[in-house]
Design an enzyme around this catalytic site. Structure first.
Site, PDB file in Angstrom:
ATOM      1  N   GLU A 164      -3.701   8.230  -4.680  1.00  0.00           N
ATOM      2  CA  GLU A 164      -4.062   7.613  -5.961  1.00  0.00           C
ATOM      3  C   GLU A 164      -5.423   8.156  -6.392  1.00  0.00           C
ATOM      4  OE1 GLU A 164      -3.991   3.338  -5.707  1.00  0.00           O
ATOM      5  OE2 GLU A 164      -1.971   3.280  -4.877  1.00  0.00           O
ATOM      6  N   HIS A 174      -1.217   0.951  -9.853  1.00  0.00           N
ATOM      7  CA  HIS A 174      -1.892  -0.054  -9.018  1.00  0.00           C
ATOM      8  C   HIS A 174      -2.390  -1.190  -9.920  1.00  0.00           C
ATOM      9  CE1 HIS A 174      -3.780  -0.390  -4.805  1.00  0.00           C
ATOM     10  NE2 HIS A 174      -3.640  -1.596  -5.328  1.00  0.00           N
ATOM     11  N   ARG A 192       0.857  -1.182   0.000  1.00  0.00           N
ATOM     12  CA  ARG A 192       0.000   0.000   0.000  1.00  0.00           C
ATOM     13  C   ARG A 192       0.894   1.232   0.000  1.00  0.00           C
ATOM     14  NH1 ARG A 192      -3.521  -2.876  -1.431  1.00  0.00           N
ATOM     15  NH2 ARG A 192      -5.486  -3.391  -0.352  1.00  0.00           N
TER      16      ARG A 192
END
Length: 311
Positions: free
Chosen positions: A257, A275, A228
């Protein structure tokens, strides 16, 4: 099977999942379109690991009995609140493991063997004018894996398979693991050429990779993050990459993000991805299958994966 019903979506769903749900006869409505305050009548909601669901949202949905969540992560879903209200949480573990581990190794090749740089070097027409810079051998190097869950173990197997020496660290020893356990992240970083982050997110790991850890990783070290974004202190990472505290890094995740800190994107010794580690045709099909299977099981009264009941 009972007649299809309306589902509440807690985040924007990918087109393939929307199509699959609509193909089953469900109608979808976004929580963003609903008025503020309590929303009775909704039995099933669909969300994601990244969007999560907090206690306040569960409280707004007094009739909710199933949250189907895309992704493995649970740190942004209040499982205690779900249990207290009798809400099942069906996330999608396991199906992401192998593809995410593959991508960790891809990122490692991208930065250490400079695959991304080499592609750009040729496309920019520099090959005829310049001598390519050397990259870094991975065979024989020490790979430290922080977090030996399903994904961490899959990364460790792959790293060992390409000839790296693997060690790992995490909150508790796992005697069954075939790789040596290192008590602390600091010690793991110090003895690693490559540090791969595979740990869960959340408060326990927020900012755990700070300036001190990066110094221990050292001048020739590489950092790979598939965990993360909040696990890494991005201020410290920018400084470490700018001043050569570490040789390079590669990350699939960011603290903000989908708009990362622009200073990160200006760093030539950082490889980035959106991601993307688990986004394959195969994983998408598996995730959709698990979401549909959980909803079908819930509505039919048959067993399905429920994270609130997991050990």
């Amino acid at each position: 099977m009972p007649q299809a019903e309306a589902l509440l979506t807690l985040t924007q769903l990918p087109a393939d999942l929307r199509a699959a749900l609509e193909g089953e006869g469900f109608t979808l409505r976004s929580i963003a379109e609903e008025p503020p305050g309590p929303l009775p009548g909704w039995r099933i909601a669909v969300g994601s690991a990244m969007a999560g669901c907090d206690a306040a949202t569960f409280a707004r949905l007094p009739d909710l009995r199933l949250l189907a969540s895309m992704g493995t992560g649970l740190e942004r879903i209040d499982l205690d609140a779900a249990r207290a209200r009798g809400i099942a949480v069906a996330n999608t573990p396991d199906v992401l493991t192998e593809d995410t581990a593959d991508f960790a190794i891809a990122l490692l090749y991208g930065i250490a063997r400079q695959v991304v740089w080499a592609d750009r070097f040729v496309r920019d027409g520099r090959w005829a004018k310049e001598r390519p810079a050397p990259s870094t051998r991975l065979f024989g190097k020490a790979c430290g894996v922080f977090g030996l869950g399903r994904i961490g173990a899959a990364v460790a197997r792959r790293a060992q398979g390409i000839g790296m020496r693997v060690a790992w660290s995490g909150p508790r020893p796992k005697p069954e693991a075939p790789w040596p356990h290192v008590p602390t992240l600091a010690e793991l970083a110090e003895r690693s050429d490559v540090l791969v982050l595979c740990c869960p997110g959340g408060e326990a790991t927020r900012g755990v990779v700070d300036a001190g850890i990066l110094r221990r990783l050292g001048l020739a070290g590489f950092l790979v993050n598939i965990a993360r974004g909040e696990v890494v202190d991005e201020e410290a990472l920018v400084a470490a990459l700018r001043d050569g505290t570490i040789r390079g890094a590669a990350t699939d995740v960011f603290r903000s993000e989908p708009v990362p800190d622009p200073r990160l994107l200006d760093l030539p010794n950082l490889v980035v991805a959106p991601h993307y580690a688990s986004i394959t045709h195969e994983t998408r099909a598996d995730i959709i299958g698990m979401i549909l299977g959980a909803i079908r099981g819930f509505r039919a009264g048959t067993p399905f994966h429920d994270a609130t009941r997991a050990p």
